[in-house]
Design a protein around this motif. Sequence first.
Motif, PDB file in Angstrom:
ATOM      1  N   GLN A   1      -4.315  -7.128   1.063  1.00 58.36           N
ATOM      2  CA  GLN A   1      -4.424  -7.120  -0.404  1.00 58.36           C
ATOM      3  C   GLN A   1      -3.970  -8.423  -1.075  1.00 58.36           C
ATOM      4  OE1 GLN A   1      -5.963  -4.849  -2.164  1.00 58.36           O
ATOM      5  NE2 GLN A   1      -5.615  -5.998  -4.046  1.00 58.36           N
TER       6      GLN A   1
ATOM      7  N   GLY B   1     -12.066  -5.868  -6.120  1.00 56.98           N
ATOM      8  CA  GLY B   1     -12.653  -5.665  -4.797  1.00 56.98           C
ATOM      9  C   GLY B   1     -12.464  -4.252  -4.329  1.00 56.98           C
ATOM     10  N   PHE B   2     -12.649  -4.071  -3.040  1.00 60.38           N
ATOM     11  CA  PHE B   2     -12.464  -2.736  -2.461  1.00 60.38           C
ATOM     12  C   PHE B   2     -12.224  -2.857  -0.965  1.00 60.38           C
ATOM     13  CE2 PHE B   2     -17.061  -3.524  -2.320  1.00 60.38           C
ATOM     14  CZ  PHE B   2     -17.338  -3.275  -0.982  1.00 60.38           C
ATOM     15  N   ALA B   3     -11.828  -1.759  -0.391  1.00 61.20           N
ATOM     16  CA  ALA B   3     -11.703  -1.675   1.067  1.00 61.20           C
ATOM     17  C   ALA B   3     -12.257  -0.327   1.508  1.00 61.20           C
ATOM     18  CB  ALA B   3     -10.245  -1.792   1.479  1.00 61.20           C
TER      19      ALA B   3
ATOM     20  N   HIS C   1      -3.005   3.681  -7.176  1.00 59.53           N
ATOM     21  CA  HIS C   1      -3.707   2.841  -6.201  1.00 59.53           C
ATOM     22  C   HIS C   1      -2.700   1.832  -5.656  1.00 59.53           C
ATOM     23  CE1 HIS C   1      -6.959   1.039  -4.109  1.00 59.53           C
ATOM     24  NE2 HIS C   1      -7.086   0.003  -4.893  1.00 59.53           N
ATOM     25  N   HIS C   2      -2.538   0.691  -6.282  1.00 61.23           N
ATOM     26  CA  HIS C   2      -1.426  -0.205  -5.986  1.00 61.23           C
ATOM     27  C   HIS C   2      -1.089  -0.968  -7.254  1.00 61.23           C
ATOM     28  CE1 HIS C   2      -4.537  -3.199  -5.712  1.00 61.23           C
ATOM     29  NE2 HIS C   2      -5.018  -2.698  -4.599  1.00 61.23           N
TER      30      HIS C   2
ATOM     31  N   GLU D   1       0.807  -1.222   0.000  1.00 61.86           N
ATOM     32  CA  GLU D   1       0.000   0.000   0.000  1.00 61.86           C
ATOM     33  C   GLU D   1       0.840   1.272   0.000  1.00 61.86           C
ATOM     34  OE1 GLU D   1      -3.032  -0.459  -0.643  1.00 61.86           O
ATOM     35  OE2 GLU D   1      -3.381  -2.525  -0.029  1.00 61.86           O
TER      36      GLU D   1
ATOM     37  N   ARG E   1      -8.491  -6.108 -10.626  1.00 61.39           N
ATOM     38  CA  ARG E   1      -7.065  -6.424 -10.545  1.00 61.39           C
ATOM     39  C   ARG E   1      -6.551  -7.007 -11.854  1.00 61.39           C
ATOM     40  NH1 ARG E   1      -7.939  -3.912  -5.710  1.00 61.39           N
ATOM     41  NH2 ARG E   1      -9.221  -5.185  -4.368  1.00 61.39           N
TER      42      ARG E   1
ATOM     43  N   ARG F   1      -0.137   0.935   9.228  1.00 64.67           N
ATOM     44  CA  ARG F   1       0.726   1.689   8.314  1.00 64.67           C
ATOM     45  C   ARG F   1       1.534   2.697   9.134  1.00 64.67           C
ATOM     46  NH1 ARG F   1      -3.599   2.325   3.198  1.00 64.67           N
ATOM     47  NH2 ARG F   1      -4.202   0.138   3.328  1.00 64.67           N
TER      48      ARG F   1
ATOM     49  N   GLN G   1     -10.505  -1.819   8.328  1.00 60.27           N
ATOM     50  CA  GLN G   1     -11.231  -1.619   7.080  1.00 60.27           C
ATOM     51  C   GLN G   1     -12.103  -2.817   6.757  1.00 60.27           C
ATOM     52  OE1 GLN G   1      -8.105  -0.669   4.281  1.00 60.27           O
ATOM     53  NE2 GLN G   1      -7.927  -2.763   3.560  1.00 60.27           N
TER      54      GLN G   1
ATOM     55  N   LYS H   1      -6.034 -11.523  -0.122  1.00 58.32           N
ATOM     56  CA  LYS H   1      -7.399 -11.637  -0.656  1.00 58.32           C
ATOM     57  C   LYS H   1      -7.368 -11.983  -2.132  1.00 58.32           C
ATOM     58  CE  LYS H   1      -8.610  -6.700  -1.184  1.00 58.32           C
ATOM     59  NZ  LYS H   1      -9.683  -5.731  -0.993  1.00 58.32           N
TER      60      LYS H   1
ATOM     61  N   SER I   1      -2.495  -3.985   4.536  1.00 61.37           N
ATOM     62  CA  SER I   1      -3.849  -4.392   4.161  1.00 61.37           C
ATOM     63  C   SER I   1      -3.760  -5.874   3.800  1.00 61.37           C
ATOM     64  CB  SER I   1      -4.360  -3.597   2.954  1.00 61.37           C
ATOM     65  OG  SER I   1      -3.853  -4.167   1.756  1.00 61.37           O
TER      66      SER I   1
ATOM     67  N   SER J   1     -11.386   2.627  -1.372  1.00 61.24           N
ATOM     68  CA  SER J   1     -11.070   2.481  -2.780  1.00 61.24           C
ATOM     69  C   SER J   1     -10.878   1.015  -3.120  1.00 61.24           C
ATOM     70  CB  SER J   1      -9.809   3.269  -3.115  1.00 61.24           C
ATOM     71  OG  SER J   1      -8.797   2.924  -2.210  1.00 61.24           O
ATOM     72  N   GLY J   2     -10.805   0.769  -4.409  1.00 63.17           N
ATOM     73  CA  GLY J   2     -10.617  -0.604  -4.863  1.00 63.17           C
ATOM     74  C   GLY J   2     -10.331  -0.591  -6.341  1.00 63.17           C
ATOM     75  N   SER J   3     -10.259  -1.790  -6.904  1.00 63.03           N
ATOM     76  CA  SER J   3      -9.992  -1.857  -8.339  1.00 63.03           C
ATOM     77  C   SER J   3     -10.301  -3.249  -8.874  1.00 63.03           C
ATOM     78  CB  SER J   3      -8.524  -1.516  -8.635  1.00 63.03           C
ATOM     79  OG  SER J   3      -7.648  -2.404  -7.974  1.00 63.03           O
TER      80      SER J   3
END
Length: 587
Positions: free
Chosen positions: A198, A528-530, A446-447, A174, A487, A220, A234, A201, A196, A483-485
């Motif tokens: 990330q 997905g998102f968080a 984002h990442h 992140e 992938r 963080r 989250q 998941k 996270s 936010s999310g995306s």
Amino acid sequence: MAGELRATNIGERVRLAGWVNRRRDLGGRIFIDLRDRSGLVQVSCGSDTLSEQDVEKARRFGLEVVVAVEGEVAGRPADALNPDMPTGEVEVRAEAIEMLAPSETPPIMVAYGADDELPSEELRLRYRFLDLRRPELQRNFQVRHCVNQAIRSSLDKLGFIEVETPMLTRPSPEGARDYLTPSRVSRGEFYALPQSPQLYKQILMVAGFDRYFQIARCLRDEDLRADRQPEFTQLDVEMAFVDEEDIFAVGEAVMAEVWSSCSGRDVERPFPQMNYRDVMEQYGTDKPDLRIPWRLADASDVVRDSEFRIFSGTLESGGRVRGFRVPAGAQLSRKALDQLDGVAQDAGAPGALWTKLADGGAQGGFGKQIKTQEVEGLKSLLGASDGDLLVLVAGADRIANPALDALRRHLASVMDAVEEGDRFLWVVEFPLFEAHPESGEPVPSHHPFTSAVPEDVDNLDSDPLSVRSRAYDLVYNGSEFGSGSIRINKPDVQRHVFAALGIGREEAEKKFGWLLEAFRYGAPPHGGFALGLDRVVMHLAGGDSLRDVIAFPKTTAARALMEGAPAPMAPEDLEELGIKLVGRADD
Ligand code: ASP
């Protein structure tokens, strides 16, 4: 329970236990406000129902002593009714009273009157067990509990399963600093605490779980701002075989259930969507407060040939002139208008430009500097007329956007123009990368596991900063909820994005090899998102500090004041971990 007793309970016998919130000594009779989780009730201790000895006992009860009371609920005489108290029509006439636990004089109070000032936050965090007894905080944790239940219930109905992922892990992506934990068994090696879940998941999607969620703790190590905590919670969601619309439908269903269960309000669905470019153009921020109806417009063409050098100079150097109309803003005082420069400057711009519309022209501010034709152009661009105020900022977007956003929010609050309501928004198509503020190199917005918009993939090498992503934010009333995306799920595409980020094969293997390996064995398309749960609760509870909705929060220096963390360790403990200190913060 104490706070639930009403006139309908008159005549009932009750046994209550709780804390002494307040005690009033009227000589022959002692009144105690007894507090338990449900609220307060007045307990009357007199020799008509108690022994002299027990009345004396009650007389000595200090604040926050824990007591048990037995007695009858009675109506209060007409002159003793208290309409400010939910239990103000009744009292409990004590027939037995017992101290369950003593209390020293509390270092901070629990009960405050409407005009009392709270003690400093530092003191309240130091004695958090007392601070948490305050009804306001008790209520916040009821809301928090409600939010957790509503999330679990709505996602369960939608077929999601809750899976926990490790706290001791490898660095996650992140972009903040990791908190590290040394390994005793493998001296010289460290776990990272998760920023996270990330990568886990995404691997759960490869593992066939399809619909995962977790109410996850994330850590963080960042320089903290007032609205951040080093350790936060989250709602983390991931789904396989989906596109944006499927994910939005889930996010919206969860928010709708949370809002209706925990605030009793219905939210309008589907949530509107705007792409990043439009949202920046119209609001100057990627998290606009849609309760403020005003939008920005680009006035560059109207003032391109202006004799006013701030306008023409800005345009010649590649900047723009943008602004908005404040309906009825011409009534603002000179003092209020003089403050606008400061608002823009705090946001990093040289200043704000304003003029009032009156008598068919522009008066004051930049109005003196421009021609009638330009005034007319601005009026028609912004739909403005006499009585309005025009506010403009001239400059490069990077500088003007934050100032326009700040001015828009400031003026809406001054003009009382923030409408009521719950205004959600999905912001979509964020840029895949942004330029690093110092090196100018692309870094992920984002990442690095976020997909590009397919039409833009060909520009990954030639013009990476122009590539749009399939990342989205959920915004609520001007606050970013999360936010999310969608992938990347193909190893070669992932490698391509790493390459654009300057992450070579070896580095990618070292950092994210465990994800890339999983991707070699059938990774379904997924996304997905968080959502920041603390922030959601804060808004629902109507507060403005995350620390008021986290039971044991840290200070902005990331310190825990009650338990005293972080704390030094004995040299022998460090030696066992293979660690030698080279210095301490206060050296
Ligand atoms: N891992 C991201 C975050 O914590 C959210 C996501 O992409 O799902 O912000």
